[in-house]
Enzyme design. Structure first.
Site, short mmCIF file in Angstrom:
data_model
loop_
_atom_site.label_atom_id
_atom_site.label_comp_id
_atom_site.label_asym_id
_atom_site.label_seq_id
_atom_site.Cartn_x
_atom_site.Cartn_y
_atom_site.Cartn_z
CD GLU A 56 -7.27 10.26 -0.33
OE1 GLU A 56 -7.91 9.18 0.19
OE2 GLU A 56 -6.14 10.53 -0.39
CB CYS A 91 -2.48 6.57 -2.49
SG CYS A 91 -4.38 5.83 -3.36
N1 LIG Z 1 -4.26 8.93 0.97
C1 LIG Z 1 -4.51 7.94 1.51
N2 LIG Z 1 -6.02 7.55 1.93
C2 LIG Z 1 -6.22 6.40 2.41
O1 LIG Z 1 -7.59 6.32 2.71
C3 LIG Z 1 -5.39 5.50 2.58
N3 LIG Z 1 -5.89 4.10 3.23
C4 LIG Z 1 -4.11 5.55 2.04
N4 LIG Z 1 -3.25 4.62 2.19
C5 LIG Z 1 -2.10 4.68 1.44
C6 LIG Z 1 -1.37 3.40 1.33
O2 LIG Z 1 -0.10 3.47 0.20
C7 LIG Z 1 -1.99 2.10 1.01
O3 LIG Z 1 -3.14 1.88 1.80
C8 LIG Z 1 -1.13 1.00 1.06
O4 LIG Z 1 -0.48 0.84 -0.48
C9 LIG Z 1 -2.01 -0.46 0.59
O5 LIG Z 1 -2.99 -0.53 -0.58
P1 LIG Z 1 -4.53 -0.62 -0.17
O6 LIG Z 1 -5.03 0.61 0.74
O7 LIG Z 1 -4.74 -1.62 0.53
O8 LIG Z 1 -5.23 -0.46 -1.41
N5 LIG Z 1 -3.73 6.76 1.59
ZN LIG Z 2 -6.03 6.49 -2.22
#
Ligand SMILES: Nc1nc(=O)c(N)c(NC[C@H](O)[C@H](O)[C@H](O)COP(=O)(O)O)[nH]1
Ligand SMILES: [Zn+2]
Length: 163
Positions: A56, A91
């Protein structure tokens, strides 16, 4: 056809499949749509842009660059009736400490009118994703597009060690 919710969610899933698998996040795809014009403004997938980037977040970064503005001021240049489609709900907390995508969506609350999600976030990294409550309290409905749950989860967790 991509003009309907299922069509856009299918497109978001196709984006997610481009994401390099990692054990520390999900492979997510997102599509930002101008729902008045029924046009796609941007697509994104996890890690598409350099750094630890989310799907996103990538849509917003691409548009900010296109308009030559910082991401924080993107709300000033975007059309007023957008819809964000994302395979996994935005997230609300990131273990890396980076700005959660819910916060990035809230900054665009004047333009993003609805968020469409394929699945809620599993509890692998964050025990409880509070994004839906936060977004709906800000007047942005979070709507579940049904039918893609198994495929989305399979793609999202492809980099995870299977128990
Ligand atoms: N909606 C969403 N889009 C994404 O592209 C992605 N990678 C996540 N992932 C959510 C997950 O909670 C996090 O990937 C972890 O909490 C690790 O955090 P980082 O990504 O390293 O900042 N969620
Ligand atoms: Zn996110």
């Amino acid at each position: 056809s991509p003009g309907d919710h299922e069509g856009y969610m299918r497109l978001a899933l196709e984006q997610a499949q481009k994401s390099p698998p990692k054990p520390t996040n999900y492979r997510v795809g997102a599509v930002l749509v101008d729902s008045a014009a029924n046009e796609i403004l941007a697509t994104g997938y996890t890690l598409e842009l350099p750094g630890n980037t989310h799907a996103e977040q990538t849509c917003f970064t691409k548009l900010a660059r296109k308009h030559g503005v910082p991401e924080e001021s993107l709300g000033e240049v975007l059309p007023a009736e957008l819809a964000l489609y994302t395979t996994v709900e935005p997230c609300s907390k990131r273990l890396s400490g980076n700005l959660p995508c819910v916060e990035r969506v809230l900054r665009l609350a004047g333009s993003i009118r609805a968020v469409y999600v394929g699945i809620t976030e599993p509890d692998t990294f964050v025990a409880e994703n509070t994004g839906k409550r936060t977004l709906e309290a800000a007047g942005i409905p979070v709507i579940h597009v049904k039918g893609f749950e198994r495929e989305i989860l399979e793609v999202a967790t492809a980099g995870h060690v299977k128990e």
